[in-house]
Design a protein around this motif. Structure first.
Motif, PDB file in Angstrom:
ATOM      1  N   UNK A  58       0.843  -1.191   0.000  1.00 67.46           N
ATOM      2  CA  UNK A  58       0.000   0.000   0.000  1.00 67.46           C
ATOM      3  C   UNK A  58       0.881   1.245   0.000  1.00 67.46           C
ATOM      4  N   UNK A  59       1.996   1.172   0.764  1.00 63.21           N
ATOM      5  CA  UNK A  59       2.916   2.318   0.861  1.00 63.21           C
ATOM      6  C   UNK A  59       3.675   2.499  -0.447  1.00 63.21           C
ATOM      7  N   UNK A  60       4.132   1.393  -1.029  1.00 64.76           N
ATOM      8  CA  UNK A  60       4.819   1.455  -2.322  1.00 64.76           C
ATOM      9  C   UNK A  60       3.900   2.085  -3.371  1.00 64.76           C
ATOM     10  N   UNK A  61       2.627   1.696  -3.345  1.00 68.43           N
ATOM     11  CA  UNK A  61       1.649   2.261  -4.277  1.00 68.43           C
ATOM     12  C   UNK A  61       1.529   3.773  -4.069  1.00 68.43           C
ATOM     13  N   UNK A  62       1.400   4.185  -2.827  1.00 65.26           N
ATOM     14  CA  UNK A  62       1.280   5.618  -2.530  1.00 65.26           C
ATOM     15  C   UNK A  62       2.474   6.413  -3.019  1.00 65.26           C
ATOM     16  N   UNK A  63       3.668   5.893  -2.780  1.00 64.41           N
ATOM     17  CA  UNK A  63       4.889   6.577  -3.226  1.00 64.41           C
ATOM     18  C   UNK A  63       4.975   6.634  -4.744  1.00 64.41           C
TER      19      UNK A  63
END
Length: 129
Positions: A58-63
């Motif tokens: 989810x964090x990789x997607x946000x970045x």
């Protein structure tokens, strides 16, 4: 990406309260904040749900989707925002939400199930009622 930790309030927070806190802070920093991704450590939920994704996908997607601001609320809730200022046209992948009088934008994939039901969200894109 800038990361800001916001302290816990006097009473235990739920997801809705944490989101309102994050949106309020994002409004101070960004002109038109949009939630790109989020995670709730207390129940293990996150968005967007990435098939086969584990850990911090989810964090990789946000970045990787122009996330520029991460707000961590009460050491349990995480929200990644991007700036919608300068969009040429409204992105139909955005949902306009209102929570207790606070208006904000959220990517459809980053909406909670409660948001989807309230908005009449239809999988496959578009906005409901």
């Amino acid at each position: 990406m800038q990361t800001i930790k916001l302290p816990d309030q006097n009473t235990p927070m739920n997801f809705t309260q944490a989101r309102l806190t994050a949106v309020g802070k994002a409004d101070e920093i960004l002109t038109k904040p949009v939630i790109v991704a989020w995670k709730d450590d207390r129940n293990g939920k996150f968005a967007p749900a990435i098939p086969g994704g584990t850990g911090d996908r989810w964090h990789d997607y946000g970045e990787s989707n122009e996330g520029m601001l991460e707000l961590q609320v009460a050491d349990a809730f995480h929200f990644i925002f991007t700036e919608a200022e300068g969009f040429d046209e409204p992105d139909m992948n955005l949902a306009s939400l209102e929570d207790n009088g606070t208006k904000f934008l959220c990517l459809n994939d980053a909406c909670t199930e409660e948001d989807r039901q309230r908005l009449g969200f239809f999988p496959g894109g578009g906005l409901g009622g």
